[in-house]
Design an enzyme around this catalytic site. Sequence first.
Site, short mmCIF file in Angstrom:
data_model
loop_
_atom_site.label_atom_id
_atom_site.label_comp_id
_atom_site.label_asym_id
_atom_site.label_seq_id
_atom_site.Cartn_x
_atom_site.Cartn_y
_atom_site.Cartn_z
N GLY A 98 7.06 -5.61 -3.02
CA GLY A 98 7.04 -4.66 -4.14
C GLY A 98 8.41 -4.62 -4.80
N LEU A 99 8.45 -3.96 -5.94
CA LEU A 99 9.69 -3.89 -6.72
C LEU A 99 10.78 -3.11 -5.98
CD1 LEU A 99 8.02 -3.00 -10.13
CD2 LEU A 99 9.27 -5.12 -9.63
N GLY B 200 12.94 -0.16 -5.27
CA GLY B 200 12.68 1.26 -5.47
C GLY B 200 11.22 1.65 -5.33
N SER B 201 10.37 0.69 -4.99
CA SER B 201 8.94 1.01 -4.88
C SER B 201 8.65 1.83 -3.62
CB SER B 201 8.09 -0.27 -4.88
OG SER B 201 8.46 -1.13 -3.83
N LYS C 40 9.50 0.37 -0.20
CA LYS C 40 9.32 -0.53 0.96
C LYS C 40 10.12 -0.06 2.18
CE LYS C 40 10.94 -4.14 -1.27
NZ LYS C 40 11.34 -3.47 -2.53
N SER C 41 11.41 0.21 1.97
CA SER C 41 12.27 0.59 3.11
C SER C 41 11.86 1.96 3.65
CB SER C 41 13.74 0.64 2.69
OG SER C 41 14.13 -0.60 2.19
N SER D 150 10.09 -10.15 -2.29
CA SER D 150 9.25 -11.37 -2.21
C SER D 150 8.33 -11.44 -3.44
CB SER D 150 8.46 -11.41 -0.90
OG SER D 150 7.94 -10.16 -0.51
#
EC number: 2.7.1.25
Length: 202
Positions: free
Chosen positions: A32-33, A35-36, A38-39, A106
Amino acid sequence: MNNIYPIFDKMLSRADKEKLLGQRGLMIWFTGLSGSGKSTLAIALERELQQRGLLCRILDGDNIRSGINNNLGFSPEDRVENIRRIAEVGKLFVDTGIITIAAFISPNNELREMAAHIIGADDFVEVYVSTPIEECERRDVKGLYAKARRGEIKEFTGVSAPFEAPQHPALSLDTSKFSLEESVNRLLHLILPKVSAPLSKE
Ligand SMILES: Nc1ncnc2c1ncn2[C@@H]1O[C@H](COP(=O)(O)OS(=O)(=O)O)[C@@H](OP(=O)(O)O)[C@H]1O
Ligand SMILES: Nc1ncnc2c1ncn2[C@@H]1O[C@H](COP(=O)(O)OP(=O)(O)O)[C@@H](O)[C@H]1O
């Protein structure tokens, strides 16, 4: 592989390690982008899994791009090498029976397919963090979108470099619609049945 002699046949098997841990190794691959979320999702998921007695390892930019991949940038070629190394490292964790959570942009199908191929399709669960760019940019956690819009960062994903959405992710999570708790519950629903028992053979 000239003059390379693998010792895999002498090592203890993945099944032995999974039996020891009482869990199945798996790669959960967030895409994903910037700031989406993910972390944030990776960290929350790891806590929930660990509370259930499951051993995890997060791979993300902080521990990869500042270490093993600190010689790579964001050109298309460097992104391929970034993801290739991450997948190879991830495979070592998965083969040790560890639930491995990767959080990398990715940004295209080719990269994600390469990762799935290296790790093995049966061990690879793709999760698309589908938060729209407008929301990622509104958050602008690191101030990078503003810099990219000013032209201070080249090839910034979503602004001046492409992001291709996955076609068939196992799960899509738009964090502008779902709370963190809701997203983690959906992840647990997907993942717990897959990791709770070791592989029976190998
Ligand atoms: N040009 C450019 N494009 C995209 N991202 C950039 C760029 N430059 C720096 N950053 C920061 O690097 C993080 C993305 O690294 P990744 O390794 O996940 O990227 S990739 O998978 O190789 O595309 C990304 O972090 P996340 O916000 O965690 O996604 C950004 O903070
Ligand atoms: N429902 C949500 N789920 C996940 N993150 C959220 C949510 N709502 C707001 N956020 C915020 O969005 C930001 C996502 O940043 P981060 O997890 O670093 O994204 P990425 O790793 O994709 O770059 C964090 O500041 C997080 O607190």
